[in-house]
Design a protein around this motif. Structure first.
Motif, PDB file in Angstrom:
ATOM      1  N   ARG A  41       0.765  -1.172  -0.148  1.00 46.40           N
ATOM      2  CA  ARG A  41      -0.002  -0.011   0.096  1.00 46.40           C
ATOM      3  C   ARG A  41       0.973   1.269   0.037  1.00 46.40           C
ATOM      4  O   ARG A  41       1.476   1.663   0.944  1.00 46.40           O
ATOM      5  CB  ARG A  41      -0.722  -0.075   1.087  1.00 46.40           C
ATOM      6  CG  ARG A  41      -2.049   1.248   1.319  1.00 46.40           C
ATOM      7  CD  ARG A  41      -2.535   1.205   2.648  1.00 46.40           C
ATOM      8  NE  ARG A  41      -3.818   2.085   2.601  1.00 46.40           N
ATOM      9  CZ  ARG A  41      -3.689   3.534   2.685  1.00 46.40           C
ATOM     10  NH1 ARG A  41      -2.532   3.875   3.068  1.00 46.40           N
ATOM     11  NH2 ARG A  41      -4.778   4.307   2.889  1.00 46.40           N
ATOM     12  N   LEU A  98      -3.010   3.975  -4.860  1.00 47.07           N
ATOM     13  CA  LEU A  98      -2.115   3.356  -3.851  1.00 47.07           C
ATOM     14  C   LEU A  98      -1.304   2.148  -4.254  1.00 47.07           C
ATOM     15  O   LEU A  98      -0.260   1.679  -3.637  1.00 47.07           O
ATOM     16  CB  LEU A  98      -2.938   3.122  -2.745  1.00 47.07           C
ATOM     17  CG  LEU A  98      -3.882   3.857  -1.881  1.00 47.07           C
ATOM     18  CD1 LEU A  98      -4.890   3.276  -0.923  1.00 47.07           C
ATOM     19  CD2 LEU A  98      -2.875   4.614  -1.157  1.00 47.07           C
ATOM     20  N   ARG A 109      -4.683  -1.510  -2.340  1.00 43.78           N
ATOM     21  CA  ARG A 109      -5.546  -1.172  -0.936  1.00 43.78           C
ATOM     22  C   ARG A 109      -5.992  -2.518  -0.418  1.00 43.78           C
ATOM     23  O   ARG A 109      -5.945  -3.258  -0.919  1.00 43.78           O
ATOM     24  CB  ARG A 109      -6.805  -0.263  -1.372  1.00 43.78           C
ATOM     25  CG  ARG A 109      -7.806  -1.066  -2.105  1.00 43.78           C
ATOM     26  CD  ARG A 109      -9.116  -0.155  -2.458  1.00 43.78           C
ATOM     27  NE  ARG A 109     -10.208  -0.872  -3.091  1.00 43.78           N
ATOM     28  CZ  ARG A 109     -10.269  -1.211  -4.362  1.00 43.78           C
ATOM     29  NH1 ARG A 109      -9.435  -0.617  -5.212  1.00 43.78           N
ATOM     30  NH2 ARG A 109     -11.485  -1.916  -4.527  1.00 43.78           N
ATOM     31  N   ASN A 145      -2.272   3.864   7.992  1.00 44.72           N
ATOM     32  CA  ASN A 145      -2.199   2.583   6.648  1.00 44.72           C
ATOM     33  C   ASN A 145      -2.727   1.336   6.914  1.00 44.72           C
ATOM     34  O   ASN A 145      -2.793   0.387   6.188  1.00 44.72           O
ATOM     35  CB  ASN A 145      -0.777   2.755   6.282  1.00 44.72           C
ATOM     36  CG  ASN A 145       0.318   2.290   7.166  1.00 44.72           C
ATOM     37  OD1 ASN A 145       0.057   2.152   8.466  1.00 44.72           O
ATOM     38  ND2 ASN A 145       1.229   1.549   6.783  1.00 44.72           N
ATOM     39  N   ASP A 176      -8.855  -0.029   4.099  1.00 47.10           N
ATOM     40  CA  ASP A 176      -9.405   0.948   3.036  1.00 47.10           C
ATOM     41  C   ASP A 176     -11.063   0.607   2.517  1.00 47.10           C
ATOM     42  O   ASP A 176     -11.467   1.504   2.487  1.00 47.10           O
ATOM     43  CB  ASP A 176      -8.573   0.931   1.959  1.00 47.10           C
ATOM     44  CG  ASP A 176      -7.126   1.536   2.097  1.00 47.10           C
ATOM     45  OD1 ASP A 176      -7.051   2.504   2.499  1.00 47.10           O
ATOM     46  OD2 ASP A 176      -6.300   0.679   1.917  1.00 47.10           O
TER      47      ASP A 176
END
Length: 529
Positions: A433, A466, A469, A498, A502
């Protein structure tokens, strides 16, 4: 550093551990002579003593010889968990023919590739199982492959040889050697067609016995085969083979459903069984309200095949009156167990240590440099029962084996708790990511700390911004649970941003592979659809 477990003699001394120059059938014969009238196998109402198992194995091996199946021939076996699976396997071990163990969930596409590579002379099947017609599939495969001379049915069959009709034979045959290949087993990967792994008689007998010692299995033990016995875990860790050669009792089970399993544990006084995390979560849920079944005979519960969250491990210890044993194993070789007397911190957060004192491990970084204890890297292994190459000639050794003989597991791991091994997942499942490497298992463990989340699975999804994700699939009984609630939960725990998923998808169930692992390849298809 390279970690050797136990003795540190030169590698040339390893062969000394194979002083028992016996085949798997030889080991069974020793158990038969010692435990003649003791019950060996149970499948529903069918029961066989050790002497009855001997007679059945002799009868079936005679049938194979009459068909012309001999030492070195290969026979593909696709059967569910049943007594006939064991009889057929040991009958083939006896005459030196090689079973190819194939999961019942495999279909024509996968089996077609396996037959191309192994060229079996026969297939052993039953007519149908769980609504699928195996006989029709076998007929189609026989038409495509000239190597297949026989379709052998365990059920009555007017067109093909039937196991039940086999008779003993006086045909002379060439017995296998103790260091010959005993069977071919398939790798447990879920992202591509499995690789084919040759296992020798002495290697299997050795690791099955070592597993039994670590699990305290003996002649008084009763092993319940829930996971498919075509897979190494339930077959021989210690599984069916380890239990039988030590004089214990093996009980066959068709599914892992509590409705079937709990009465069997109670009635047969089961002492040990093996599960994958997806099944144990179901067990724990049912045990919250099921008070009618007495499963107190269960002394050891092995859990492996996938990551077990520390929270689930704690729930097992809290709610089940048995010893949890975390298991890590590869079809290719190394097996790790936690000890039954490990402290809780080790039990909840590691997969223990290798079962053999002759196993060697090392953990390397991306540049193949050995790294220090506590640091994450790829786990490499070498030992007496770890293979040195795959069966297929088209599988490059360079991709899987180092020049000094170590097998590349492809698993991310580190050494913790005074030389215990902690596995955190597959390297190829890492989520890249925005340049940051994140292990799905870490996010899964964090998610399962939430009181309203029963189970989770995290995968990587391609992302234009990204690169990749994180997408979390979540099972929860709380229909009001929202992504915002989970995000706040992560923030309150102080988790790095992070590592907050997501994307979150709430589902009622997970698709499973043939051995009960969560099928992340299928989850990715769900998203792409």
């Amino acid at each position: 550093m390279i970690k050797s477990y136990g003795l540190c003699e030169k590698r040339g001394d390893i062969k000394q551990i194979f002083l028992e120059q016996l085949t798997l059938y030889d080991h069974l014969e020793l158990a038969i002579k010692k435990y003649k009238s003791k019950i060996a196998l149970v499948e529903k109402s069918r029961k066989l003593t050790y002497i009855e198992l001997y007679k059945e194995t002799s009868r079936v091996s005679g049938g194979f010889l009459r068909l012309g199946i001999k030492n070195g021939d290969k026979v593909l076996i696709q059967l569910p968990n049943c007594i006939d699976f064991v009889i057929v396997s040991f009958a083939l071990f006896k005459i030196g023919a090689l079973p190819i163990f194939v999961l019942p969930s495999y279909r024509e596409n996968e089996i077609d590739e396996i037959i191309k590579k192994t060229k079996p002379s026969a297939m052993v099947i039953n007519d149908s199982y769980l609504g699928f017609n195996y006989k029709n599939m076998a007929i189609n495969l026989k038409k495509k492959h000239k190597s297949i001379n026989w379709i052998i049915n365990v059920d009555k069959d007017d067109e093909n040889p039937c196991i039940k009709d086999f008779k003993e034979s006086n045909v002379k045959y060439e017995k296998p050697l103790y260091n010959d290949t005993a069977f071919l087993i398939l790798s447990g990967g879920t992202t591509s067609l499995p690789k084919i792994i040759p296992i020798t008689h002495n290697a299997c007998a050795y690791y099955a016995k070592e597993c039994a010692i670590n699990s305290k299995v003996n002649e008084k033990s009763t092993y319940l085969a829930i996971l498919p016995i075509a897979h190494k875990f339930a077959l021989s860790m210690p599984g069916v083979i380890g239990t039988l050669i030590l004089g214990g009792k093996v009980v066959m089970c068709e599914s892992g459903s509590c409705e079937e399993v709990f009465p069997i544990i109670e009635n047969e006084k089961v002492t040990i069984t093996s599960l994958v995390p997806s099944l144990i979560n179901l067990w724990l849920e049912v045990l919250e309200w099921d008070k009618k079944h007495d499963i107190s005979s269960l002394k050891v519960l092995q859990v492996g095949g996938a990551m077990l969250s520390s929270n689930t491990a704690k729930e097992i210890v809290k709610n089940m009156q048995c010893n949890l044993q975390q298991v890590y194993g590869t079809s290719e070789g190394v097996i790790c167990f936690t000890d039954l007397d490990d402290d809780y911190n080790v039990l909840y957060n590691s997969q223990g240590k290798p079962i053999s004192r002759f196993d060697e491990i090392k953990i390397i970084d991306e540049n193949s440099n050995i790294i220090s204890n506590g640091e994450y890297g790829e786990l490499l292994v070498k030992g007496p029962y770890t293979i040195k190459s795959y069966y297929e000639k088209d599988v490059s050794k360079d991709n899987y084996f180092t020049e000094d003989g170590f097998y590349r597991t492809g698993d991310k791991a580190r050494i913790v708790f005074n030389n215990k091994i902690q596995i955190v997942g597959r390297l190829k499942e890492q989520i890249n990511r925005a340049g940051e490497k994140i292990m799905p298992s870490e996010i899964e463990n964090l998610l399962c700390k939430h009181n309203n989340i029963k189970s989770s699975a995290v995968i990587a999804i391609e992302d234009e911004v990204l690169g990749e994700r994180s997408c979390a699939f979540i099972i929860s009984d709380n229909v009001n649970l929202k992504k915002a609630d989970i995000t706040k939960f992560f923030i309150d725990m102080g988790v790095a941003s992070n590592k907050i998923p997501d994307q979150m998808e709430f589902v009622d169930y997970f698709p499973l592979t043939g051995v009960g692992k969560i099928n992340k390849k299928e989850l990715k298809k769900w998203i792409l659809k």
